[in-house]
Design a protein around this motif. Structure first.
Motif, short mmCIF file in Angstrom:
data_model
loop_
_atom_site.label_atom_id
_atom_site.label_comp_id
_atom_site.label_asym_id
_atom_site.label_seq_id
_atom_site.Cartn_x
_atom_site.Cartn_y
_atom_site.Cartn_z
N GLY A 54 -29.45 38.72 -17.16
CA GLY A 54 -29.57 37.62 -16.21
C GLY A 54 -29.58 38.13 -14.78
O GLY A 54 -28.74 38.95 -14.40
N LEU A 55 -30.54 37.66 -14.00
CA LEU A 55 -30.68 38.09 -12.61
C LEU A 55 -30.35 36.92 -11.68
O LEU A 55 -30.98 35.87 -11.75
N ARG A 56 -29.36 37.10 -10.81
CA ARG A 56 -28.95 36.04 -9.89
C ARG A 56 -29.74 36.08 -8.58
O ARG A 56 -30.25 35.08 -8.12
N GLN A 57 -29.81 37.25 -7.98
CA GLN A 57 -30.41 37.39 -6.65
C GLN A 57 -31.87 37.79 -6.79
O GLN A 57 -32.26 38.92 -6.51
N ARG A 58 -32.69 36.84 -7.21
CA ARG A 58 -34.08 37.14 -7.52
C ARG A 58 -34.88 37.60 -6.31
O ARG A 58 -35.79 38.43 -6.42
N ASN A 59 -34.57 37.07 -5.14
CA ASN A 59 -35.40 37.31 -3.96
C ASN A 59 -34.88 38.42 -3.04
O ASN A 59 -35.50 38.71 -2.02
N TRP A 60 -33.77 39.02 -3.40
CA TRP A 60 -33.21 40.08 -2.55
C TRP A 60 -34.06 41.35 -2.65
O TRP A 60 -34.49 41.72 -3.75
N PRO A 61 -34.29 42.05 -1.53
CA PRO A 61 -34.97 43.35 -1.60
C PRO A 61 -34.18 44.32 -2.48
O PRO A 61 -32.94 44.29 -2.49
N PHE A 62 -34.89 45.16 -3.18
CA PHE A 62 -34.25 46.04 -4.16
C PHE A 62 -33.14 46.88 -3.54
O PHE A 62 -32.03 46.96 -4.07
N GLU A 87 -44.55 37.06 -14.81
CA GLU A 87 -44.37 36.72 -13.40
C GLU A 87 -45.54 37.30 -12.62
O GLU A 87 -45.99 38.41 -12.92
N GLU A 88 -46.00 36.57 -11.60
CA GLU A 88 -47.10 37.07 -10.78
C GLU A 88 -46.64 37.69 -9.47
O GLU A 88 -47.39 38.42 -8.83
N ALA A 89 -45.41 37.38 -9.03
CA ALA A 89 -44.91 37.94 -7.77
C ALA A 89 -44.77 39.46 -7.89
O ALA A 89 -44.20 39.96 -8.87
N PRO A 90 -45.28 40.22 -6.93
CA PRO A 90 -45.25 41.69 -7.00
C PRO A 90 -43.85 42.26 -7.15
O PRO A 90 -43.69 43.34 -7.72
N ARG A 91 -42.83 41.57 -6.64
CA ARG A 91 -41.48 42.16 -6.67
C ARG A 91 -41.00 42.42 -8.10
O ARG A 91 -40.20 43.33 -8.33
N TYR A 92 -41.47 41.62 -9.05
CA TYR A 92 -41.02 41.82 -10.43
C TYR A 92 -41.73 43.02 -11.07
O TYR A 92 -41.12 43.76 -11.84
N ARG A 93 -42.98 43.23 -10.73
CA ARG A 93 -43.68 44.43 -11.20
C ARG A 93 -43.02 45.69 -10.62
O ARG A 93 -42.83 46.68 -11.32
N HIS A 94 -42.65 45.63 -9.34
CA HIS A 94 -41.97 46.76 -8.71
C HIS A 94 -40.61 46.99 -9.37
O HIS A 94 -40.20 48.14 -9.56
N LEU A 95 -39.93 45.90 -9.73
CA LEU A 95 -38.63 46.03 -10.37
C LEU A 95 -38.75 46.74 -11.72
O LEU A 95 -37.98 47.67 -12.03
N LEU A 96 -39.72 46.34 -12.52
CA LEU A 96 -39.91 46.98 -13.82
C LEU A 96 -40.36 48.43 -13.66
O LEU A 96 -39.97 49.30 -14.45
N ALA A 97 -41.17 48.69 -12.63
CA ALA A 97 -41.61 50.07 -12.40
C ALA A 97 -40.43 50.98 -12.10
O ALA A 97 -40.37 52.13 -12.55
N ARG A 98 -39.46 50.47 -11.36
CA ARG A 98 -38.26 51.27 -11.06
C ARG A 98 -37.43 51.50 -12.32
O ARG A 98 -36.62 52.42 -12.36
#
Length: 333
Positions: A54-62, A87-98
């Motif tokens: 579960g992710l609470r702070q969805r919009n916070w920079p990594f 998800e289409e927002a780039p931040r989720y793709r970046h999150l999975l990439a990390r």
């Protein structure tokens, strides 16, 4: 494998058919799910999901989110064979990439088609294609949860009709009647009165932020006080699902609990206004889903400039309590 859909309750339920399809294609392989913290309890009710993140702070920079840094560490340790990103927002793709998942199956490879239902788009993204209608999500309720829900309804005369008046974070518009998908509280009060006059009992459901609005509806209801019960804020997500499963019928605005009703097999009347009906309407394989709407020229306005400039949601205000009661009577008979 990992499925990632970090959305609201309804968004999450519309992603669960992907879990079912993957489980059928890859028997014996564990499926984990990355969800929003608010929707995570629903995934814990799914027997085909092994782990829920579960992710609470969805919009916070990594780099400013200890939660995301720890999450990526945990995901990397799982060494997934592949991931499905809904998800289409780039931040989720970046999150999975990390987390080491650089090539997830997603809407990049299988583009989201607005004229198709979200469930169909999710399945197409996960599997590469999908033909046919959207399958209804399934949400199993344990006997223990069902028993606890039954205790909340003790003493109420049947049939017990659920009324759900809230949706999403309140933001600046605390009054539900002022919100885009909100139905006037006076209309909910009138609906409750009409249902009581027909011999029904009424249960008001909602989140803690809906308590004040639900209390106002309770005060507006004209009829025997012992047949109106305000349970807004009295249940968590799992308990709410169990409660809804005990109703023969739920009347709800376009909200997560409408999708929950469809998933647990409870008939539902959805008061529909500004959202895209063909994309996000509740789908059920077991029970009726009735969409009640009054078409107006400006609807649907989601994802258009009109959404932000709307000052009077006439699409919702024009739905009358009498029209809802007619559908209630039809479904109960």
């Amino acid at each position: 494998m990992l499925v990632a859909r970090v959305g609201a309750l309804g968004d999450t339920l519309m992603a669960t058919p992907v879990v079912t399809a993957l489980a059928e294609q890859h028997p014996g392989e564990e499926i984990d799910f990355l969800a929003s913290a608010a929707a995570a309890p629903l995934l814990k009710m799914q027997p085909q999901v092994a782990r829920v993140f579960g992710l609470r702070q969805r919009n916070w920079p990594f780099l400013l989110s200890p939660e995301k840094i720890l999450l990526c560490r945990r995901l990397r340790q799982r060494q997934y064979r592949f991931a499905v990103l809904l998800e289409e927002a780039p931040r989720y793709r970046h999150l999975l990439a990390r987390a080491g998942l650089t090539e997830p199956r997603s809407f990049r490879e299988t583009p989201f088609q607005p004229e198709r239902h979200s469930i169909v788009n999710n399945l197409a993204a996960a599997l590469g294609h999908w033909e046919g209608p959207p399958p209804g999500p399934q949400l199993p309720i344990s006997s223990e949860a069902s028993f606890r829900a039954a205790t909340l309804l003790e003493g109420l005369r049947s049939p017990v009709i659920g009324l759900h008046l809230g949706y999403g974070p309140a933001g600046k518009k605390v009054d539900q009647a002022q919100r885009l998908k909100g139905w006037p509280l006076s209309s909910f009060g009138r609906l409750a009165s009409l249902l009581l006059a027909q011999g029904c009992s009424v249960v008001l459901t909602g989140s803690p932020q809906d308590r004040v609005a639900a209390a106002q509806v309770e005060a507006l209801a004209r009829g025997p006080a012992n047949r109106v019960r305000n349970l807004a804020g009295a249940t968590g997500v799992q308990q709410l699902a169990a409660l809804i499963s005990r109703f023969p019928l739920l009347v709800s605005v376009d909200s997560g609990p409408a999708h929950i009703a469809a998933a647990v097999g409870t008939a539902v009347i959805v008061l529909w206004g500004p959202a895209k009906l063909q994309q996000v309407s509740p789908v059920s394989s077991r029970s009726p889903v009735v969409i009640l709407r009054e078409p107006v020229p400006c609807a649907p306005c989601y994802d258009t400039p009109a959404m932000k400039t709307c000052r009077q949601n006439i699409c919702m205000q024009r739905i009358t309590p009498q029209s809802v009661v007619r559908e209630v009577s039809r479904l109960l008979s």
